[in-house]
Write a protein that holds these residues in place. Structure first.
Motif, PDB file in Angstrom:
ATOM      1  N   HIS A   1      -0.171   0.688  -5.641  1.00  0.00           N
ATOM      2  CA  HIS A   1      -0.576  -0.393  -6.552  1.00  0.00           C
ATOM      3  C   HIS A   1      -0.150  -0.176  -7.886  1.00  0.00           C
TER       4      HIS A   1
ATOM      5  N   GLU B   1      -7.680  -2.329  -7.985  1.00  0.00           N
ATOM      6  CA  GLU B   1      -7.720  -0.888  -8.784  1.00  0.00           C
ATOM      7  C   GLU B   1      -9.046  -0.654  -9.417  1.00  0.00           C
TER       8      GLU B   1
ATOM      9  N   LEU C   1      -3.972  -7.011  -8.039  1.00  0.00           N
ATOM     10  CA  LEU C   1      -3.617  -5.872  -7.879  1.00  0.00           C
ATOM     11  C   LEU C   1      -4.622  -5.022  -8.701  1.00  0.00           C
TER      12      LEU C   1
ATOM     13  N   ASP D   1       0.983  -1.178   0.039  1.00  0.00           N
ATOM     14  CA  ASP D   1      -0.084  -0.042   0.036  1.00  0.00           C
ATOM     15  C   ASP D   1       0.853   1.118  -0.296  1.00  0.00           C
TER      16      ASP D   1
END
Length: 310
Positions: free
Chosen positions: A206, A241, A237, A202
């Motif tokens: 990302h 997102e 990831l 974090d």
């Protein structure tokens, strides 16, 4: 070293500018974008140029081509995965005599490590006098912890750190285990700092983490364990997102659960598996890079705050 020019335009370049400005007189440090039309003139006035133009090789090499033509002194690149040899490709051979890798770790306030590469097997090494100036500036003026390392993709700390983060993402996804619980357990048993694995992901961000995993995968041998770990981690990831949730760890929940006991056997088994992943990868990486496990452990301690030995 009288004047320093940092060439970059993101949050990492801004952090580096602030750090360098604390070690040099205020009027001796400049920050400019890679596409600045005045870049040639500004390069010509700097004793040390630090290229920190992101992760994409084409953009970094565009800056280095300008440096080779207009910068008269020391040039170094903040490179996370690309090697010195790769960045020097198609540049004048003599440029290598004044060029090095200086890979800073962020956030700079918590991560003192700078991985330095001053030579490559097939390229001109940095001349001794400039090497001494670089090491003195990094260690003396800037207070960084400097390690000279071989010219291999990802160097040491990022190669191991990215592999273990990717492995943790994949194992947690496969077993639907809460990343926060893994981080609490991993921090205790693997000797990781407070952000642990998912918290570190974090902090990196990302999108940047995806770029790093892709870039490192492209440069490592096909048999490297990261090659099998990276694709699924990248997909996960990207899924995160797409949901608009850019974090694994909710900060408030993380603070509330910091002291909670971690007694779930599934979590304990997963963390043990991560320790095994790490140990196997360290053995292979050290063999390829021709460094000792102690050097790898030192890089991880200075770069990521890991305290575990192997």
């Amino acid at each position: 070293m009288k004047s320093v020019l940092i060439v970059g335009d993101d949050r990492f370049a801004n952090q580096l500018f602030d750090t360098v400005a604390r070690g040099f007189p205020t009027d001796a440090v400049g920050l400019t974008a890679p596409e600045d039309p005045q870049l040639p003139e500004r390069l010509g006035q700097a004793d040390w140029v630090i290229e920190i133009a992101g992760q994409h090789i084409e953009r970094k090499q565009a800056v280095l081509r300008a440096c080779a033509e207009f910068a008269p002194g020391l040039v170094s690149s903040d490179s996370s995965v690309a090697t010195r040899h790769e960045l020097l490709r198609d540049l004048p051979a003599a440029f290598g005599k004044r060029y090095a890798i200086s890979h800073f770790f962020f956030p700079l306030s918590h991560c003192p490590l700078v991985e330095v590469v001053v030579g490559s097997a097939s390229d001109q090494p940095l001349v001794a006098g400039l090497r001494d100036m670089l090491l003195d500036s990094l260690g003396g003026r800037l207070g960084r912890s400097v390690m000279e390392l071989p010219d291999t993709p990802g160097f040491v700390a990022n190669r191991l750190g990215l592999f273990l983060i990717a492995s943790a993402i994949n194992r947690s996804s496969a077993q639907a285990i809460d990343p926060n619980a893994i981080d609490r357990a991993a921090a205790r048993s693997l000797g990781l700092p407070r952000p642990a694995l998912f918290g570190t992901a974090d902090l990196i961000g990302h999108p940047v983490l995806i770029d790093l995993l892709i870039g490192l995968s492209e440069r490592l041998p096909t048999a490297d364990a990261l090659q099998s770990a990276a694709p699924a981690a990248i997909a996960r990831l990207k899924d995160i997102e797409a949901t608009g949730n850019a974090r694994f760890i909710d900060r408030q929940l993380g603070r509330e659960a910091e002291t909670a006991a971690v007694d779930d056997q599934h979590v304990a088994d997963l963390v043990a598996a991560l320790a095994s992943d790490r140990d196997r990868y360290v053995e292979r990486m050290c063999s390829e890079c021709q460094i000792s496990p102690e050097i790898a452990a030192l890089a991880m301690r200075r770069g990521y705050g890991w305290t575990a030995e192997w």
